[in-house]
Motif scaffolding. Structure first.
Motif, short mmCIF file in Angstrom:
data_model
loop_
_atom_site.label_atom_id
_atom_site.label_comp_id
_atom_site.label_asym_id
_atom_site.label_seq_id
_atom_site.Cartn_x
_atom_site.Cartn_y
_atom_site.Cartn_z
N UNK A 86 0.85 -1.20 0.00
CA UNK A 86 0.00 0.00 0.00
C UNK A 86 0.89 1.25 0.00
N UNK A 87 0.55 2.19 -0.86
CA UNK A 87 1.22 3.49 -0.88
C UNK A 87 0.16 4.56 -0.60
N UNK A 88 0.54 5.52 0.24
CA UNK A 88 -0.38 6.59 0.57
C UNK A 88 0.41 7.78 1.09
N UNK A 89 -0.24 8.92 1.07
CA UNK A 89 0.31 10.12 1.70
C UNK A 89 -0.55 10.42 2.91
N UNK A 90 0.09 10.63 4.04
CA UNK A 90 -0.62 10.94 5.29
C UNK A 90 -0.44 12.42 5.60
N UNK A 91 -1.57 13.05 5.93
CA UNK A 91 -1.60 14.46 6.32
C UNK A 91 -2.02 14.53 7.79
N UNK A 92 -1.33 15.32 8.58
CA UNK A 92 -1.68 15.53 9.99
C UNK A 92 -2.41 16.85 10.11
N UNK A 93 -3.66 16.78 10.62
CA UNK A 93 -4.50 17.96 10.72
C UNK A 93 -4.99 18.13 12.16
N UNK A 94 -4.40 19.08 12.90
CA UNK A 94 -4.91 19.36 14.24
C UNK A 94 -6.30 19.98 14.13
N UNK A 95 -7.21 19.53 15.00
CA UNK A 95 -8.55 20.11 15.02
C UNK A 95 -9.07 20.00 16.45
N UNK A 96 -9.26 21.12 17.09
CA UNK A 96 -9.70 21.12 18.49
C UNK A 96 -8.67 20.41 19.35
N UNK A 97 -9.11 19.42 20.11
CA UNK A 97 -8.24 18.73 21.06
C UNK A 97 -7.56 17.50 20.47
N UNK A 98 -7.76 17.21 19.19
CA UNK A 98 -7.21 16.00 18.59
C UNK A 98 -6.46 16.32 17.29
N UNK A 99 -5.77 15.33 16.78
CA UNK A 99 -5.10 15.44 15.48
C UNK A 99 -5.65 14.34 14.59
N UNK A 100 -6.21 14.73 13.46
CA UNK A 100 -6.69 13.76 12.48
C UNK A 100 -5.53 13.39 11.57
N UNK A 101 -5.42 12.10 11.26
CA UNK A 101 -4.46 11.60 10.28
C UNK A 101 -5.28 11.23 9.05
N UNK A 102 -5.09 11.97 7.97
CA UNK A 102 -5.85 11.72 6.75
C UNK A 102 -4.94 11.03 5.74
N UNK A 103 -5.34 9.84 5.33
CA UNK A 103 -4.58 9.05 4.37
C UNK A 103 -5.21 9.15 2.98
N UNK A 104 -4.42 9.62 2.02
CA UNK A 104 -4.84 9.69 0.63
C UNK A 104 -4.10 8.54 -0.08
N UNK A 105 -4.87 7.54 -0.46
CA UNK A 105 -4.29 6.32 -1.02
C UNK A 105 -3.94 6.49 -2.49
N UNK A 106 -2.95 5.71 -2.92
CA UNK A 106 -2.47 5.74 -4.30
C UNK A 106 -2.53 4.32 -4.87
N UNK A 107 -2.15 4.18 -6.13
CA UNK A 107 -2.08 2.85 -6.75
C UNK A 107 -3.41 2.16 -6.79
N UNK A 108 -3.44 0.90 -6.36
CA UNK A 108 -4.65 0.08 -6.44
C UNK A 108 -5.75 0.55 -5.48
#
Length: 157
Positions: A86-108
């Protein structure tokens, strides 16, 4: 060593405006048994091996053990992984009291975007950004181990 997280779909790319960090992730699975998975990952310029146990009934928590390993060792282990990597790019997004990890997948798995948030307790409350979609917690189709065997682009939608 108990991981508590919730997963969500992402309904827009508005999260990108608030990303504080991003990095590439390549990962594969040495074992995808439903009772335990063994994952090899290269995150940025670091290697890791991770063992995860079976999820709780509600999908919120499970045992997780992770150890940093040499990137060369991670690359060698990726050659032994099941199915595909699996290949993906992960973005760290602080929001309020937490940090969201958003994975944008690539390839298949291209076209799939998932947000995860790690929590301290299973009942922890947190604010949800407007770009967050439906909750996917506990839906095994969105586990990376499943996606490594049945990629998103193969799903009939």
């Amino acid at each position: 060593m108990l991981e508590i997280e919730r997963k969500f779909s992402v309904k827009s790319t508005n999260f990108l405006a608030n990303a504080k960090e991003s990095y590439k992730i390549t990962q594969g699975y040495l074992n995808t048994d439903k009772n335990r998975t063994v994952r090899v990952r290269i995150k940025g310029n670091k290697g890791f091996i991770t063992v995860k146990g079976i999820s709780s009934a509600n999908g919120l928590s499970r045992f997780e053990w992770e150890k940093e390993i040499l990137v060369d060792d991670a690359n060698a282990l990726l050659m032994l992984c099941e199915d595909f990597v699996i290949d993906k790019t992960r973005y760290l997004i602080p929001f309020g009291s937490v940090v969201f990890e958003v994975d944008v997948f690539e390839g298949a798995n291209e076209g799939l975007v998932i947000a995860e948030v790690e929590l301290e307790t299973t009942d922890q409350q947190f604010d949800k950004p407007e770009w967050l979609g439906e909750e996917l917690t506990g839906d095994e189709r969105f586990y990376n181990a499943y996606l490594s065997n049945v990629p998103f682009t193969s799903w009939s939608r």
